[in-house]
Design a protein around this motif. Structure first.
Motif, PDB file in Angstrom:
ATOM      1  N   SER A   1       5.340   7.905  -9.095  1.00  0.00           N
ATOM      2  CA  SER A   1       4.072   8.223  -9.765  1.00  0.00           C
ATOM      3  C   SER A   1       3.001   7.200  -9.405  1.00  0.00           C
ATOM      4  N   PHE A   2       3.408   5.916  -9.405  1.00  0.00           N
ATOM      5  CA  PHE A   2       2.451   4.873  -9.026  1.00  0.00           C
ATOM      6  C   PHE A   2       2.015   5.009  -7.570  1.00  0.00           C
ATOM      7  N   ALA A   3       2.933   5.429  -6.701  1.00  0.00           N
ATOM      8  CA  ALA A   3       2.587   5.623  -5.289  1.00  0.00           C
ATOM      9  C   ALA A   3       1.563   6.748  -5.139  1.00  0.00           C
ATOM     10  N   VAL A   4       1.772   7.838  -5.874  1.00  0.00           N
ATOM     11  CA  VAL A   4       0.816   8.951  -5.834  1.00  0.00           C
ATOM     12  C   VAL A   4      -0.541   8.485  -6.370  1.00  0.00           C
ATOM     13  N   ILE A   5      -0.527   7.758  -7.473  1.00  0.00           N
ATOM     14  CA  ILE A   5      -1.770   7.253  -8.066  1.00  0.00           C
ATOM     15  C   ILE A   5      -2.456   6.284  -7.103  1.00  0.00           C
ATOM     16  N   GLU A   6      -1.663   5.408  -6.446  1.00  0.00           N
ATOM     17  CA  GLU A   6      -2.247   4.457  -5.488  1.00  0.00           C
ATOM     18  C   GLU A   6      -2.878   5.199  -4.312  1.00  0.00           C
ATOM     19  N   THR A   7      -2.234   6.265  -3.830  1.00  0.00           N
ATOM     20  CA  THR A   7      -2.793   7.061  -2.729  1.00  0.00           C
ATOM     21  C   THR A   7      -4.114   7.687  -3.151  1.00  0.00           C
ATOM     22  N   LYS A   8      -4.121   8.270  -4.331  1.00  0.00           N
ATOM     23  CA  LYS A   8      -5.350   8.879  -4.832  1.00  0.00           C
ATOM     24  C   LYS A   8      -6.442   7.822  -5.048  1.00  0.00           C
ATOM     25  N   LEU A   9      -6.077   6.661  -5.556  1.00  0.00           N
ATOM     26  CA  LEU A   9      -7.045   5.585  -5.746  1.00  0.00           C
ATOM     27  C   LEU A   9      -7.593   5.087  -4.402  1.00  0.00           C
ATOM     28  N   ASP A  10      -6.709   4.993  -3.392  1.00  0.00           N
ATOM     29  CA  ASP A  10      -7.161   4.579  -2.058  1.00  0.00           C
ATOM     30  C   ASP A  10      -8.164   5.583  -1.494  1.00  0.00           C
ATOM     31  N   THR A  11      -7.872   6.886  -1.673  1.00  0.00           N
ATOM     32  CA  THR A  11      -8.779   7.929  -1.204  1.00  0.00           C
ATOM     33  C   THR A  11     -10.114   7.840  -1.953  1.00  0.00           C
ATOM     34  N   LEU A  12     -10.009   7.659  -3.267  1.00  0.00           N
ATOM     35  CA  LEU A  12     -11.212   7.549  -4.090  1.00  0.00           C
ATOM     36  C   LEU A  12     -12.021   6.308  -3.707  1.00  0.00           C
ATOM     37  N   GLN A  13     -11.336   5.186  -3.469  1.00  0.00           N
ATOM     38  CA  GLN A  13     -12.019   3.958  -3.069  1.00  0.00           C
ATOM     39  C   GLN A  13     -12.686   4.129  -1.702  1.00  0.00           C
ATOM     40  N   SER A  14     -12.020   4.829  -0.799  1.00  0.00           N
ATOM     41  CA  SER A  14     -12.601   5.097   0.522  1.00  0.00           C
ATOM     42  C   SER A  14     -13.853   5.964   0.389  1.00  0.00           C
ATOM     43  N   THR A  15     -13.787   6.982  -0.462  1.00  0.00           N
ATOM     44  CA  THR A  15     -14.937   7.859  -0.687  1.00  0.00           C
ATOM     45  C   THR A  15     -16.102   7.080  -1.306  1.00  0.00           C
TER      46      THR A  15
END
Length: 174
Positions: free
Chosen positions: A26-40
């Motif tokens: 779950s944390f890995a999925v959240i980290e991926t989404k956060l990385d995408t959001l941070q990139s955006t």
């Protein structure tokens, strides 16, 4: 009791391992989404910075254009006044004669109108006035039954023009 305790410890360890694995996933999925959001957000931040820079550049150019436009408008007003003054001055020595039939002046209008003015205003002029140019006003030649175009006569000296105008007005009143 020990057997139950060992069994409970194993079950607890299994559940703990399962929960830990699920939490990591779950944390890995959240980290991926956060990385995408941070990139955006980072990309948008760069675009906003670019837009602000472009906007500032456009504001500066617009201010420069407004200043130039204001200066040009002022200069245009000044030049228009000068042109009006020059046009008025160029007409200062011009006489407009109305009602002369078309073509009466022949091929040499300057000589014809010089003689005509001398005959009409002999006592005022004392000779043939010096004429710079003489011509019909611009426009198409009228049909025989229409009014003839005015004649424009430009005299060399304003004083002669002034005497002719005064004498013509005096003759018209009499």
């Amino acid at each position: 009791m020990e057997a139950i305790s060992d069994l409970l410890d194993k079950k607890l360890a299994t559940h703990s391992q399962t929960i830990t694995t699920e939490l990591h996933r779950s944390f890995a999925v959240i980290e991926t989404k956060l990385d995408t959001l941070q990139s955006t957000v980072s990309t948008n931040s760069l675009k906003i910075t670019e837009l602000e820079s472009t906007l500032n550049n456009h504001d500066q150019r617009l201010e420069a254009l407004e200043t130039t436009c204001s200066a040009l408008a002022s200069k245009n007003t000044q030049l228009a006044a000068q042109v009006l003054d020059l046009q008025s001055r160029s007409r200062r020595n011009t006489i407009r004669v109305l009602g002369l039939p078309e073509g009466v002046e022949g091929a040499q209008p300057v000589a014809f109108f010089g003689r005509m003015l001398e005959e009409m205003f002999r006592d005022v002029l004392g000779g043939v006035p010096e004429i710079e140019r003489a011509h019909r006003s611009l426009g198409p030649k009228p049909a025989p039954h229409q009014r003839p175009r005015p004649v424009l006569i430009r005299l060399l000296r304003f004083q002669e023009k002034d005497r002719i105008i005064r004498e013509a007005r005096a003759k018209r009143e009499n």
